[in-house]
Design a protein around this motif. Structure first.
Motif, PDB file in Angstrom:
ATOM      1  N   MET A   1       0.823  -1.207   0.000  1.00 19.22           N
ATOM      2  CA  MET A   1       0.000   0.000   0.000  1.00 19.22           C
ATOM      3  C   MET A   1       0.859   1.260   0.000  1.00 19.22           C
ATOM      4  N   GLU A   2       2.025   1.199   0.701  1.00 23.57           N
ATOM      5  CA  GLU A   2       2.914   2.364   0.687  1.00 23.57           C
ATOM      6  C   GLU A   2       3.451   2.629  -0.711  1.00 23.57           C
ATOM      7  N   LYS A   3       3.801   1.557  -1.435  1.00 23.27           N
ATOM      8  CA  LYS A   3       4.293   1.710  -2.812  1.00 23.27           C
ATOM      9  C   LYS A   3       3.200   2.289  -3.698  1.00 23.27           C
ATOM     10  N   GLN A   4       1.959   1.812  -3.497  1.00 30.21           N
ATOM     11  CA  GLN A   4       0.846   2.347  -4.284  1.00 30.21           C
ATOM     12  C   GLN A   4       0.625   3.817  -3.971  1.00 30.21           C
ATOM     13  N   ARG A   5       0.802   4.173  -2.697  1.00 30.51           N
ATOM     14  CA  ARG A   5       0.632   5.581  -2.314  1.00 30.51           C
ATOM     15  C   ARG A   5       1.691   6.445  -2.982  1.00 30.51           C
ATOM     16  N   GLU A   6       2.958   5.980  -2.944  1.00 28.13           N
ATOM     17  CA  GLU A   6       4.035   6.745  -3.563  1.00 28.13           C
ATOM     18  C   GLU A   6       3.829   6.885  -5.061  1.00 28.13           C
ATOM     19  N   ALA A   7       3.272   5.861  -5.673  1.00 24.92           N
ATOM     20  CA  ALA A   7       3.016   5.905  -7.115  1.00 24.92           C
ATOM     21  C   ALA A   7       1.672   6.554  -7.428  1.00 24.92           C
ATOM     22  N   LYS A   8       0.986   6.990  -6.362  1.00 23.75           N
ATOM     23  CA  LYS A   8      -0.337   7.615  -6.512  1.00 23.75           C
ATOM     24  C   LYS A   8      -1.312   6.700  -7.248  1.00 23.75           C
ATOM     25  N   LYS A   9      -1.267   5.402  -6.842  1.00 23.19           N
ATOM     26  CA  LYS A   9      -2.144   4.414  -7.461  1.00 23.19           C
ATOM     27  C   LYS A   9      -3.049   3.716  -6.436  1.00 23.19           C
ATOM     28  N   VAL A  10      -3.165   4.325  -5.265  1.00 22.46           N
ATOM     29  CA  VAL A  10      -4.027   3.726  -4.239  1.00 22.46           C
ATOM     30  C   VAL A  10      -5.477   3.820  -4.689  1.00 22.46           C
TER      31      VAL A  10
END
Length: 316
Positions: free
Chosen positions: A1-10
């Motif tokens: 979820m942190e990676k998705q947040r950084e990639a703005k893909k949450v």
């Protein structure tokens, strides 16, 4: 979820569930994985009768402690049942009245050991070690659940009244949780009651015209397990005969648990004897201990000091 947040893909959250949606999902899909069928039946009733009407409209992310406190206060105001264990004198009167009836040891097991109704009705003699002084709790008898079996609608709303009803759950099943499967030590007096009960049952079996051999500890007059409803009715009759205040059959279990806590039995040991899987269950009983402890202290005071006074009067 942190990676998705950084990639703005949450992904955006979906629509929040209501308490009704969650409770329905929980009682149908989550609870049956961990508890017995009898327990699930009780959960379903509580969800349908109380929780959904009282809290079901709230969204889960907006449900606050004060909502639950208000809900609980309303239930109490409406006369919802508050558990009150039986006193030592009431237990004695119940056991004395039970001695006049067949299967009298059934009530001693409930009041002294705190077994659940389904656990008592599911006991077999193979579970009882009269020499070793213990019994094993490893199965439970379930209240029957039915589905309509009629090809054409019979007009009965409840499936249990359908002329062609079919049972949808097993009569017996092994206890699901590790906490529920347990060995329980038997006090000497209860051992004697069970030995006499076995002798009486052997005579009853020999005299019966029809006997269905199930090796049950507490069968009916034909060797079959009595229905939960009949067992409940016999409990109510026993209360009236013993002149003891009305109460649920489950109050016998509360009584046994409270007595163990009063005697100072460690909480972990009480959990093992009662078949609890969490300390939260012990906490439900703990609030009743002080009142019952005071009652017992008063009885001891009257017994000891009354005896001393009588002795003193005699000496004079």
């Amino acid at each position: 979820m942190e990676k998705q947040r950084e990639a703005k893909k949450v992904r955006k959250p979906g629509k929040a569930w209501t308490a009704k949606t969650w409770l329905t999902h929980w009682v149908e899909n989550v609870a049956p994985l961990a508890v017995s069928d009898n327990t699930v039946v009780g959960h379903r009733f509580a969800v349908r009768k109380h929780l959904i009407p009282g809290l079901g409209a709230h969204r889960l992310d907006r449900l606050k402690p004060e909502h639950i406190e208000i809900f609980y206060a309303k239930m109490q105001a409406n006369g919802d049942y508050e558990v009150e264990p039986y006193s030592v004198q009431e237990v004695k009167r119940l056991l004395s009245a039970a001695e006049k009836h067949r299967n009298s040891a059934r009530w001693a097991v409930a009041l002294a050991l705190g077994l659940r109704q389904g656990e008592v009705l599911g006991l077999e003699w193979d579970d009882v070690d009269l020499e070793g002084g213990f019994l094993l709790v490893r199965r439970s008898r379930h209240r029957p659940q039915y589905a309509h079996g009629c090809a054409e609608p019979c007009g009965r709303k409840a499936a249990g009244y359908c002329p062609q009803r079919r049972r949808t759950n097993p009569e017996l099943s092994t206890t699901k949780s590790r906490a529920g499967r347990r060995a329980v030590g038997l006090p000497d007096q209860l051992l004697d009651l069970l030995r006499n009960h076995l002798k009486g049952q052997e005579k009853e079996r020999a005299a019966a015209k029809r006997w269905q051999e199930n090796r049950l500890v507490f069968p009916d007059e034909q060797g079959r397990s009595p229905s939960h409803r009949r067992d409940w009715a016999e409990w109510k009759d026993l209360l009236a005969e013993a002149n003891v205040r009305d109460g649920r059959l489950h109050d016998a279990r509360h009584t046994a648990a409270t007595v163990l806590l009063i005697l100072g039995v460690p909480e972990r040991a009480v959990m093992g004897l009662m078949g609890w899987s969490t300390t939260a269950m012990a906490a439900r009983y703990q609030h009743m201990v002080d009142g019952v402890r005071s009652s017992i202290a008063g009885q001891v005071d009257a017994l000891i000091w009354a005896a001393d006074d009588a002795a003193g009067d005699g000496a004079d």
